[in-house]
Design a protein around this motif. Structure first.
Motif, PDB file in Angstrom:
ATOM      1  N   GLU A  27       0.812  -1.228   0.107  1.00 21.63           N
ATOM      2  CA  GLU A  27       0.034  -0.017   0.039  1.00 21.63           C
ATOM      3  C   GLU A  27       0.909   1.262   0.189  1.00 21.63           C
ATOM      4  O   GLU A  27       1.698   1.222   0.956  1.00 21.63           O
ATOM      5  N   VAL A  28       0.755   2.031  -1.127  1.00 21.51           N
ATOM      6  CA  VAL A  28       1.816   3.274  -1.132  1.00 21.51           C
ATOM      7  C   VAL A  28       0.760   4.465  -1.254  1.00 21.51           C
ATOM      8  O   VAL A  28      -0.394   4.382  -1.530  1.00 21.51           O
ATOM      9  N   VAL A  29       1.304   5.775  -1.256  1.00 18.97           N
ATOM     10  CA  VAL A  29       0.875   7.026  -1.331  1.00 18.97           C
ATOM     11  C   VAL A  29       1.757   7.492  -2.423  1.00 18.97           C
ATOM     12  O   VAL A  29       2.859   7.470  -2.418  1.00 18.97           O
ATOM     13  N   GLY A  51      -0.793  12.293  -2.896  1.00 21.26           N
ATOM     14  CA  GLY A  51      -1.332  12.056  -1.889  1.00 21.26           C
ATOM     15  C   GLY A  51      -2.538  10.942  -1.998  1.00 21.26           C
ATOM     16  O   GLY A  51      -2.918  10.501  -0.942  1.00 21.26           O
ATOM     17  N   THR A  52      -2.561  10.507  -3.036  1.00 17.52           N
ATOM     18  CA  THR A  52      -3.506   9.464  -3.292  1.00 17.52           C
ATOM     19  C   THR A  52      -2.890   8.288  -3.031  1.00 17.52           C
ATOM     20  O   THR A  52      -1.760   7.845  -3.284  1.00 17.52           O
ATOM     21  N   ARG A  53      -4.092   7.309  -2.308  1.00 18.49           N
ATOM     22  CA  ARG A  53      -3.403   5.862  -1.865  1.00 18.49           C
ATOM     23  C   ARG A  53      -3.571   4.799  -3.098  1.00 18.49           C
ATOM     24  O   ARG A  53      -4.721   5.002  -3.448  1.00 18.49           O
ATOM     25  N   LEU A  54      -2.647   4.006  -3.035  1.00 19.64           N
ATOM     26  CA  LEU A  54      -2.979   3.041  -4.133  1.00 19.64           C
ATOM     27  C   LEU A  54      -2.425   1.548  -3.621  1.00 19.64           C
ATOM     28  O   LEU A  54      -1.461   1.378  -2.489  1.00 19.64           O
ATOM     29  N   LYS A  55      -3.224   0.395  -3.938  1.00 20.18           N
ATOM     30  CA  LYS A  55      -2.706  -0.786  -3.502  1.00 20.18           C
ATOM     31  C   LYS A  55      -2.146  -1.481  -4.606  1.00 20.18           C
ATOM     32  O   LYS A  55      -2.800  -1.613  -5.577  1.00 20.18           O
ATOM     33  N   ILE A  72      -7.275   1.658  -7.057  1.00 13.92           N
ATOM     34  CA  ILE A  72      -7.345   3.364  -6.627  1.00 13.92           C
ATOM     35  C   ILE A  72      -8.911   3.293  -6.243  1.00 13.92           C
ATOM     36  O   ILE A  72      -9.813   3.061  -7.250  1.00 13.92           O
ATOM     37  N   ARG A  73      -8.960   3.786  -4.976  1.00 11.19           N
ATOM     38  CA  ARG A  73     -10.415   4.051  -4.527  1.00 11.19           C
ATOM     39  C   ARG A  73     -11.237   2.993  -4.936  1.00 11.19           C
ATOM     40  O   ARG A  73     -12.335   3.215  -5.567  1.00 11.19           O
ATOM     41  N   GLY A  74     -10.978   1.694  -4.788  1.00  4.29           N
ATOM     42  CA  GLY A  74     -11.891   0.405  -5.230  1.00  4.29           C
ATOM     43  C   GLY A  74     -11.810   0.099  -6.652  1.00  4.29           C
ATOM     44  O   GLY A  74     -12.665  -1.063  -6.711  1.00  4.29           O
ATOM     45  N   VAL A  75     -11.058   0.628  -7.383  1.00  6.59           N
ATOM     46  CA  VAL A  75     -11.107   0.357  -8.806  1.00  6.59           C
ATOM     47  C   VAL A  75      -9.649  -0.078  -9.339  1.00  6.59           C
ATOM     48  O   VAL A  75      -8.772   0.710  -9.028  1.00  6.59           O
ATOM     49  N   GLU A  76      -9.825  -1.272  -9.972  1.00  8.57           N
ATOM     50  CA  GLU A  76      -8.383  -1.826 -10.357  1.00  8.57           C
ATOM     51  C   GLU A  76      -8.093  -1.348 -11.669  1.00  8.57           C
ATOM     52  O   GLU A  76      -8.826  -1.214 -12.709  1.00  8.57           O
ATOM     53  N   VAL A  77      -6.749  -0.578 -11.849  1.00  4.77           N
ATOM     54  CA  VAL A  77      -6.299   0.025 -13.172  1.00  4.77           C
ATOM     55  C   VAL A  77      -5.057  -0.569 -13.497  1.00  4.77           C
ATOM     56  O   VAL A  77      -4.116  -0.860 -12.696  1.00  4.77           O
ATOM     57  N   ALA A  78      -4.897  -0.872 -14.652  1.00  2.00           N
ATOM     58  CA  ALA A  78      -3.609  -1.444 -15.527  1.00  2.00           C
ATOM     59  C   ALA A  78      -2.697  -0.317 -15.859  1.00  2.00           C
ATOM     60  O   ALA A  78      -3.239   0.567 -16.843  1.00  2.00           O
ATOM     61  N   LEU A  79      -1.537  -0.080 -15.449  1.00  2.00           N
ATOM     62  CA  LEU A  79      -0.808   1.114 -15.912  1.00  2.00           C
ATOM     63  C   LEU A  79       0.316   0.648 -16.721  1.00  2.00           C
ATOM     64  O   LEU A  79       1.016  -0.347 -16.255  1.00  2.00           O
ATOM     65  N   GLY A  80       0.820   1.124 -17.890  1.00  3.62           N
ATOM     66  CA  GLY A  80       1.927   0.666 -18.444  1.00  3.62           C
ATOM     67  C   GLY A  80       2.991   1.091 -17.501  1.00  3.62           C
ATOM     68  O   GLY A  80       3.095   1.825 -16.905  1.00  3.62           O
ATOM     69  N   GLY A 100       2.572  12.762   5.658  1.00  3.63           N
ATOM     70  CA  GLY A 100       1.644  12.537   4.472  1.00  3.63           C
ATOM     71  C   GLY A 100       0.415  11.538   4.598  1.00  3.63           C
ATOM     72  O   GLY A 100      -0.054  11.118   5.660  1.00  3.63           O
ATOM     73  N   GLY A 101       0.117  10.897   3.377  1.00  3.53           N
ATOM     74  CA  GLY A 101      -0.788   9.854   3.401  1.00  3.53           C
ATOM     75  C   GLY A 101      -2.295  10.103   3.587  1.00  3.53           C
ATOM     76  O   GLY A 101      -3.047   9.804   4.304  1.00  3.53           O
ATOM     77  N   GLU A 102      -2.743  10.985   2.659  1.00  2.00           N
ATOM     78  CA  GLU A 102      -3.933  11.429   2.662  1.00  2.00           C
ATOM     79  C   GLU A 102      -4.940  10.258   1.927  1.00  2.00           C
ATOM     80  O   GLU A 102      -4.447   9.549   1.113  1.00  2.00           O
ATOM     81  N   THR A 103      -6.123  10.117   2.350  1.00  2.00           N
ATOM     82  CA  THR A 103      -6.882   8.887   1.759  1.00  2.00           C
ATOM     83  C   THR A 103      -8.136   9.699   0.918  1.00  2.00           C
ATOM     84  O   THR A 103      -8.433  10.574   1.057  1.00  2.00           O
TER      85      THR A 103
END
Length: 103
Positions: A27-29, A51-55, A72-80, A100-103
């Motif tokens: 889990e990263v920010v 500031g966005t949290r990602l898993k 990201i916020r409950g949605v899975e996204v594939a990043l190049g 840091g670490g805003e949710t």
């Protein structure tokens, strides 16, 4: 017109590393997006901003052509991988200890 590089300046700490190096389950920010205008706005359009949290769901580092999959916020996204290399992150525990670490 505002200088876009100045508008995107974020304090980056020693703990920051590219998202492409994160391990599944981390889990990263987001600390900064070190990219040109096109990639920067692409990340923003996906909901990725400082500031966005990602898993990290999947990141097969042994296959350098494969995407990094994050939630990201409950949605899975594939990043190049190229975009993932431009997104600097810190592990949530380390980022929160710095304020840091805003949710």
């Amino acid at each position: 017109m505002q200088d876009s590089s100045r508008a995107r300046t974020v304090e980056v700490t020693a703990e920051a590393f590219p998202l492409s190096m994160a391990r599944p389950g981390d889990e990263v920010v987001v600390k900064a997006i070190m990219a040109g205008q096109g990639a920067y706005y692409r990340a923003l359009s996906l909901g990725i901003a400082p500031g966005t949290r990602l898993k990290v769901i999947d990141n097969p580092i042994q296959y350098p052509w494969s995407p990094v999959i994050v939630r990201i916020r409950g949605v899975e996204v594939a990043l190049g991988r190229g975009l993932a290399e431009k997104i600097l992150v810190a592990k949530v525990g380390e980022a929160e200890s710095e304020g840091g670490g805003e949710t």
